[in-house]
Design an enzyme around this catalytic site. Structure first.
Site, PDB file in Angstrom:
ATOM      1  N   LYS A  54       0.836  -1.212   0.000  1.00 39.72           N
ATOM      2  CA  LYS A  54       0.000   0.000   0.000  1.00 39.72           C
ATOM      3  C   LYS A  54       0.864   1.253   0.000  1.00 39.72           C
ATOM      4  O   LYS A  54       0.590   2.215  -0.711  1.00 39.72           O
ATOM      5  CB  LYS A  54      -0.950  -0.017   1.210  1.00 39.72           C
ATOM      6  CG  LYS A  54      -2.095  -0.994   1.016  1.00 39.72           C
ATOM      7  CD  LYS A  54      -2.869  -1.291   2.288  1.00 39.72           C
ATOM      8  CE  LYS A  54      -3.884  -2.400   2.021  1.00 39.72           C
ATOM      9  NZ  LYS A  54      -4.566  -2.898   3.204  1.00 39.72           N
ATOM     10  N   GLN A  98      -4.778  -1.646   9.409  1.00 42.55           N
ATOM     11  CA  GLN A  98      -4.657  -2.981   8.804  1.00 42.55           C
ATOM     12  C   GLN A  98      -5.217  -4.035   9.766  1.00 42.55           C
ATOM     13  O   GLN A  98      -4.806  -4.109  10.913  1.00 42.55           O
ATOM     14  CB  GLN A  98      -3.175  -3.265   8.490  1.00 42.55           C
ATOM     15  CG  GLN A  98      -2.936  -4.538   7.728  1.00 42.55           C
ATOM     16  CD  GLN A  98      -3.530  -4.510   6.312  1.00 42.55           C
ATOM     17  OE1 GLN A  98      -3.386  -3.540   5.591  1.00 42.55           O
ATOM     18  NE2 GLN A  98      -4.225  -5.574   5.954  1.00 42.55           N
ATOM     19  N   ASP A 121     -11.280   2.966   3.927  1.00 39.75           N
ATOM     20  CA  ASP A 121     -11.608   1.543   3.802  1.00 39.75           C
ATOM     21  C   ASP A 121     -13.117   1.348   3.622  1.00 39.75           C
ATOM     22  O   ASP A 121     -13.564   0.279   3.225  1.00 39.75           O
ATOM     23  CB  ASP A 121     -11.165   0.785   5.069  1.00 39.75           C
ATOM     24  CG  ASP A 121     -10.015  -0.166   4.783  1.00 39.75           C
ATOM     25  OD1 ASP A 121      -9.780  -0.466   3.598  1.00 39.75           O
ATOM     26  OD2 ASP A 121      -9.365  -0.595   5.751  1.00 39.75           O
TER      27      ASP A 121
END
Ligand code: NDP
Length: 284
Positions: A54, A98, A121
């Site tokens: 990422k 994460q 997200d």
């Protein structure tokens, strides 16, 4: 005839080039790059790889990034403190935690602390709720990526029967909502679904988001279907999808490979959401 492979890597590269161009415009307009903060807690090897990818993707797309690697014994209050700091940081437009978090930390509580405007997200109740209501939102990245992959085939989603196998909050459910927004007729299947093959065989668009290696076989697929394989299953050092590629490729007209299908698009949609969040903050 074997199915045409949907090349997620190539499609992702095209998107990333467009995102990079938009980031450059954002920099000219606002004197800073769009910014993403990524928080990793603990030593999960797969998570560390995802975070590294990422951050690298941000660099390539001219998006500012900052990574925070916290120890496995980080406390809930330390995590919350970091998120509050990032919520207030004007260089940061998107915050990603994460998952999974270390044992003992309630992920929902941590994710709820992210400012909804920075929830790139798309997991917060605000963003998930906006998606449900059909409004402007930061949609969850993997489902958004799946939609772009389906569109890349040139097939019109309108009126198609889409069957999503899996109903998780991060993949199956948001994808079902996005497919509905694109006017598909949607069936969502799960572990309690009775006679699954009878349903998957009706699908013009079939998505596997189950988390079981090669769960969907060729004989569960309608000839000519578009098959999107979300699964990432590690086995003997190799990655496998939720679809048995060898048999599926003989039935589908289009199919995503694993790896190189949905994965690259997931990260691309994260970049797209970061840019979108940055533009929203400046009403661009
Ligand atoms: P979850 O474990 O949260 O959900 C799995 C879903 O599959 C559940 O809804 C479950 O049903 C359903 N399921 C399980 N067994 C069966 C069965 N026998 N028949 C029908 N349905 C079944 O997984 P995720 O949604 O988080 O992820 C799914 C897969 O996608 C995983 O392999 C994951 O690694 C991968 N993934 C890939 C990403 C990418 O970027 N490519 C991103 C995110 C995930 P029930 O609800 O009844 O338990």
């Amino acid at each position: 005839m074997a199915a045409e492979i949907i090349d997620g890597k190539k499609i992702a590269e095209q998107y990333r080039a467009a995102i990079k161009a938009s980031s450059a415009k954002f920099l000219v307009a606002h004197g800073r790059k769009p910014g993403l903060a990524v928080i990793l807690a603990g030593d999960d090897a797969a998570s560390a790889v995802y975070v590294k990818n990422k951050i690298a993707a941000c660099e390539q797309a001219d998006i500012y990034s900052s990574a925070y690697h916290l120890p496995a014994n980080v406390s809930k209050s330390e995590l919350l403190e970091l998120i509050h700091m990032l919520n207030a940081d004007i260089k940061i437009d998107g915050i990603l935690v994460q998952l999974p978090l270390p044992k003992g930390i309630n992920a929902s509580e941590i994710l709820a602390a992210i400012h909804p405007q920075k929830d790139v997200d798309g997991f917060s109740t605000t963003q998930a709720g906006n998606l449900m209501l059909g409004g402007e939102c930061l949609a969850a990245c993997t489902p958004a990526g799946c939609i772009e992959l389906i569109k890349s085939t040139g097939i019109d989603i309108t009126g198609k029967h889409a069957v999503v196998v899996g109903r998780s909050n991060i993949v199956g459910k948001p994808l079902a909502l996005l497919l509905l927004q694109h006017h598909a007729t949607v069936t969502v299947c799960h572990s309690k679904t009775v006679n699954l093959p009878a349903i998957t065989k009706q699908a013009d668009i079939l998505v596997g988001a189950v988390g079981i290696k090669e769960f969907i076989k060729g004989d569960m697929i309608k000839k000519g279907a578009v098959v999107i394989d979300v699964g990432i299953n590690r086995f003997d050092g190799k990655l496998y999808g939720d679809v048995e590629f060898e048999s599926a490729v003989k039935k589908a007209f289009y199919i995503t490979p694993v790896p190189g299908g949905v994965g690259p698009m997931t990260i691309t949609m994260l970049l797209a959401n970061t840019l979108k969040a940055a533009c929203a903050i400046h009403n661009m």
